[in-house]
Design a protein around this motif. Structure first.
Motif, short mmCIF file in Angstrom:
data_model
loop_
_atom_site.label_atom_id
_atom_site.label_comp_id
_atom_site.label_asym_id
_atom_site.label_seq_id
_atom_site.Cartn_x
_atom_site.Cartn_y
_atom_site.Cartn_z
N LEU B 28 0.84 -1.21 0.00
CA LEU B 28 0.00 0.00 0.00
C LEU B 28 0.87 1.26 0.00
CD1 LEU B 28 -2.69 1.56 0.42
CD2 LEU B 28 -2.48 1.08 2.87
N ASN B 29 1.88 1.27 0.87
CA ASN B 29 2.74 2.45 0.96
C ASN B 29 3.57 2.64 -0.30
OD1 ASN B 29 1.93 3.33 3.56
ND2 ASN B 29 3.10 1.64 4.47
N LYS B 30 3.97 1.50 -0.90
CA LYS B 30 4.77 1.60 -2.13
C LYS B 30 3.92 2.19 -3.26
CE LYS B 30 8.07 -0.90 -4.92
NZ LYS B 30 8.83 -2.13 -5.13
N MET B 31 2.66 1.78 -3.31
CA MET B 31 1.76 2.35 -4.32
C MET B 31 1.62 3.86 -4.10
SD MET B 31 -2.18 1.44 -5.34
CE MET B 31 -3.05 2.40 -4.11
N PHE B 44 -3.29 5.55 -12.20
CA PHE B 44 -4.20 5.10 -11.14
C PHE B 44 -5.63 5.51 -11.46
CE2 PHE B 44 -6.57 6.12 -7.28
CZ PHE B 44 -6.53 4.91 -6.60
N LEU B 45 -5.80 6.79 -11.84
CA LEU B 45 -7.15 7.29 -12.10
C LEU B 45 -7.81 6.60 -13.28
CD1 LEU B 45 -6.65 11.11 -11.38
CD2 LEU B 45 -8.08 9.51 -10.06
N TYR B 51 -4.20 -0.78 -11.13
CA TYR B 51 -3.04 -0.17 -10.46
C TYR B 51 -2.79 -0.83 -9.11
CZ TYR B 51 0.48 3.46 -9.89
OH TYR B 51 1.68 4.13 -9.74
N CYS B 52 -3.87 -1.13 -8.38
CA CYS B 52 -3.73 -1.83 -7.08
C CYS B 52 -3.14 -3.23 -7.29
CB CYS B 52 -5.08 -1.94 -6.37
SG CYS B 52 -5.70 -0.37 -5.73
N THR B 53 -3.54 -3.89 -8.37
CA THR B 53 -3.03 -5.22 -8.68
C THR B 53 -1.54 -5.16 -8.98
OG1 THR B 53 -5.18 -5.87 -9.54
CG2 THR B 53 -3.29 -7.21 -10.23
N LYS B 54 -1.16 -4.15 -9.74
CA LYS B 54 0.25 -3.96 -10.11
C LYS B 54 1.14 -3.90 -8.87
CE LYS B 54 2.92 -0.43 -12.60
NZ LYS B 54 2.79 0.75 -13.46
N PHE B 55 0.63 -3.30 -7.80
CA PHE B 55 1.44 -3.16 -6.57
C PHE B 55 1.16 -4.27 -5.55
CE2 PHE B 55 2.22 0.89 -8.47
CZ PHE B 55 3.48 1.24 -8.02
#
Lengths: 282, 118
Positions: B28-31, B44-45, B51-55
């Motif tokens: 989460l923090n890395k994203m 992300f938008l 984008y969440c999956t990517k991280f």
């Protein structure tokens, strides 16, 4: 020989970064007036003191460092330091000139004194560094001073204790005073005062504690080094622990310390703001 | 006067971002750290889920992001310094974030701040 001529502390709230370019207009705005009105005496002292170098003790808020590698103490050793987009839209500032020779002298001296700092030949500086520089030296040329960033971790616990940060400041002071060139150096401690951004206690401010810190920092800083980080978080809020940066600044002043100017105001954004100018006579 | 007060009693409403949280919240923090860059904010938008999956965010973190719930992000290991960059995408200030976490309106939150200076 180089000399530490004084120390300054100021809050470094990002909202100030937005306000600084509009200071002339905002100085009459009811919200900003009590804040900006406090700075002319600090600038006047700096104009008189004419420092060659500013050592800026600050914390990075996730621009240069991430959790992959998080140094407790890091120091810049670059010819130039740049600011960059921090993600929430404060304008970026012009670059800051470094002093590599003095940086390496300080690094040699700190490691000799058992402070094993992380050395950075590339280092982005965030609002913790840029806001104080812009406040003390308005107009984007920073009065021609060269800078040395010293970054202390306040992001990820365990944070270094108040006493450890004070001792780091003492070691920085010793390093400067052993530098053979005739340079006048000021040390900045940025951040604070009491504030908390996260959790159900967000918005916490402790005026009584802040005023105690402003008072004791002048001539009894040792009293403040007795706090633990946990106690500091309790008294000053989760991000009020940035007060360790002020203590590090104070450690670097080893002469006859007198208060030139101070100011305290609640609040800008979520934060109680404090300003302190200390003269360090030989 | 004794200046040294309490020791390690928990501080209500306060979360120390320590090693435990740093491990739990790493993805989460890395994203959120990636949101320093404008192109990442745009990516992300365009597709939040991708984008969440990517991280590699876990379900708890994805839910907190989806609901824009800052306290839930903190419980999922988020560090406020990085979360602020997420909030910035939506032009939320720390006062908006403070109001959300304390269950106040932004005006009430600002009043509370000011009152502590009196």
């Amino acid at each position: 020989m180089a000399r530490v001529v004084g120390g300054l502390t100021t809050s470094h709230i990002p909202a100030i970064g937005n306000a600084v370019p509009r200071e002339k207009e905002l100085v009459n705005d009811p919200y900003w007036k009590p804040f900006f009105a406090a700075y002319p005496p600090a600038r006047a002292w700096l104009q008189k003191a004419k420092p060659d170098v500013a050592i800026v003790i600050y914390n990075d808020h996730g621009l240069n460092f991430f959790l992959d590698k998080m140094p407790t103490f890091a120091i810049g050793a670059a010819a130039e330091y740049r600011n960059a987009d921090e993600g929430w839209g404060i304008p970026t500032t012009p670059p800051f000139q470094g002093d590599q020779e003095l940086s390496w002298h300080i690094i040699e001296s700190l490691v000799h004194d058992e402070f094993d700092v992380t050395t950075c030949q590339e280092m982005l500086v965030d609002h913790g560094f840029t806001v104080p520089m812009s406040l003390f030296w308005p107009g984007n040329s920073y009065g021609g001073v060269k800078t040395i960033p010293v970054c202390i971790n306040t992001v990820q616990h365990p944070l270094p204790s108040p006493l450890r940060c004070f001792k780091l400041g003492q070691a920085i002071g010793r390093a400067v005073e052993s530098y053979p060139k005739d340079l006048k150096v000021v040390v900045l401690g940025t951040g604070g005062m009491s504030h908390q951004l996260d959790g159900e206690r967000a918005g916490f401010i402790n005026k009584k504690f802040d005023l105690l810190c402003l008072d004791k920092l002048v001539n009894e800083p040792e009293v403040l080094t007795r706090y633990s980080i946990h106690e500091l978080v309790r008294e000053a809020g989760a991000q009020g622990a940035e007060f360790i940066l002020w203590l590090a600044m104070r450690g670097a002043l080893s002469g006859k310390v007198t208060k030139v100017h101070s100011s305290y105001h609640v609040a800008v954004s979520n934060t109680a703001t404090g300003l302190l100018v200390l003269d360090n006579a030989a | 006067m004794t200046l040294v007060t309490h020791h390690d009693l928990p501080i209500p409403g306060t979360y120390m971002f320590d090693g435990h949280a740093a491990m739990k919240g790493y993805a989460l923090n890395k994203m959120c750290f990636s949101f320093n860059k404008a192109e990442n904010r745009e990516e992300f938008l365009k597709d939040e889920d991708a984008y969440c999956t990517k991280f590699g965010l876990n379900d708890e973190q994805r839910k907190a992001i989806k609901e824009r719930n800052v306290l839930a992000m903190i419980h999922a290991g988020g560090c406020i310094y990085y979360l602020a960059k997420f909030a910035g995408i939506f032009h939320l200030t720390v006062q908006d974030v403070g109001a959300q976490q304390t269950g106040m309106t932004v005006e009430e939150f600002k009043k509370k701040l000011k009152a502590q200076g009196e």
